[in-house]
Design a protein around this motif. Structure first.
Motif, PDB file in Angstrom:
ATOM      1  N   SER A  73       0.845  -1.198   0.000  1.00  0.00           N
ATOM      2  CA  SER A  73       0.000   0.000   0.000  1.00  0.00           C
ATOM      3  C   SER A  73       0.880   1.247   0.000  1.00  0.00           C
ATOM      4  O   SER A  73       2.067   1.188   0.344  1.00  0.00           O
ATOM      5  CB  SER A  73      -0.914   0.022   1.223  1.00  0.00           C
ATOM      6  N   VAL A  74       0.301   2.364  -0.398  1.00  0.00           N
ATOM      7  CA  VAL A  74       1.048   3.617  -0.446  1.00  0.00           C
ATOM      8  C   VAL A  74       1.158   4.217   0.951  1.00  0.00           C
ATOM      9  O   VAL A  74       0.159   4.318   1.678  1.00  0.00           O
ATOM     10  CB  VAL A  74       0.369   4.626  -1.393  1.00  0.00           C
ATOM     11  N   ASP A  75       2.364   4.591   1.320  1.00  0.00           N
ATOM     12  CA  ASP A  75       2.594   5.304   2.575  1.00  0.00           C
ATOM     13  C   ASP A  75       2.355   6.781   2.278  1.00  0.00           C
ATOM     14  O   ASP A  75       3.212   7.450   1.697  1.00  0.00           O
ATOM     15  CB  ASP A  75       4.029   5.067   3.054  1.00  0.00           C
ATOM     16  N   ARG A  76       1.177   7.279   2.642  1.00  0.00           N
ATOM     17  CA  ARG A  76       0.816   8.649   2.262  1.00  0.00           C
ATOM     18  C   ARG A  76       1.737   9.687   2.869  1.00  0.00           C
ATOM     19  O   ARG A  76       2.051  10.699   2.233  1.00  0.00           O
ATOM     20  CB  ARG A  76      -0.640   8.930   2.647  1.00  0.00           C
ATOM     21  N   ASP A  77       2.183   9.479   4.106  1.00  0.00           N
ATOM     22  CA  ASP A  77       3.098  10.435   4.723  1.00  0.00           C
ATOM     23  C   ASP A  77       4.422  10.474   3.967  1.00  0.00           C
ATOM     24  O   ASP A  77       4.980  11.550   3.707  1.00  0.00           O
ATOM     25  CB  ASP A  77       3.348  10.077   6.189  1.00  0.00           C
TER      26      ASP A  77
END
Length: 207
Positions: A73-77
């Motif tokens: 998954s994408v690490d938004r931070d």
């Protein structure tokens, strides 16, 4: 606002909901849901796209090395840090994401084509030109000092990060000037709900 014409494969009235960070947009969107108006949340759509196996996750991982978590998954931070103050990288990210979010929005509108009113909750509605797909725009606002206090109370938020986010958003005054309807969320929850109910009645000709 001119009375929208009925269109096939689309609700009679599409209301765009937007507002800068900390203005209370999410809480306002929840009021529409409470009163049985379907809402498409663009930010939630991005979350789905960023999930492991989501339509955008793999492409983002390839375009921005180090932006994925071990589960895919994408690490938004982390992604935010990568594109912060990097206009070319931000444009590249937007070019990946915006078409996918737009496609989800079209699917949503088709699903609720027989409903008299739906809401498109889009944080960057004016910035991305999405207002052209709406019959009217509802801007959520609050005084600058209220906005700043709300945002800085969020875990992990800093003055620098807040200022960087504001720099990417259209000024609140311009949003209000371009809106068909404006709500000031600093006046209290009861007032906000009453205004939302009145607006629903107006747009559905039920009041």
């Amino acid at each position: 606002m001119n009375k929208p014409k009925a269109r096939r494969n689309r609700p009679r009235v599409v209301l765009g909901l937007t507002g800068s960070i900390g203005m209370g947009k999410s809480a306002t969107a929840a009021l529409f849901v409470k009163h049985d108006v379907p809402v498409h949340d663009a930010d939630a759509a991005v979350h789905r796209l960023y999930n492991a196996g989501g339509a955008a996750a793999e492409a983002i991982g390839q375009a921005f090395p180090g932006s994925l978590r071990p589960d895919g998954s994408v690490d938004r931070d982390r992604l935010r840090q990568i594109v912060l103050d990097q206009p070319e990288k931000l444009q590249r990210l937007e070019a990946l994401i915006h078409p996918l979010v737009a496609e989800e929005s079209r699917t949503f509108l088709a699903r609720y084509a027989e409903v008299p009113l739906v809401v498109l909750d889009i944080p960057l509605l004016f910035e991305t030109g999405a207002e052209r797909h709406c019959d009217a725009v509802f801007v959520v606002s609050a005084p600058p000092e209220v906005q700043r206090a709300r945002v800085l109370a969020r875990p992990g938020m800093t003055e620098a990060a807040f200022d960087a986010i504001l720099g990417k958003q259209m000024p609140d005054a311009e949003k209000r000037a371009r809106a068909d309807f404006v709500i000031d969320t600093s006046l209290g929850f009861a007032r906000a709900e009453a205004e939302v109910v009145a607006l629903i009645a107006r747009l559905t000709d039920s009041g």
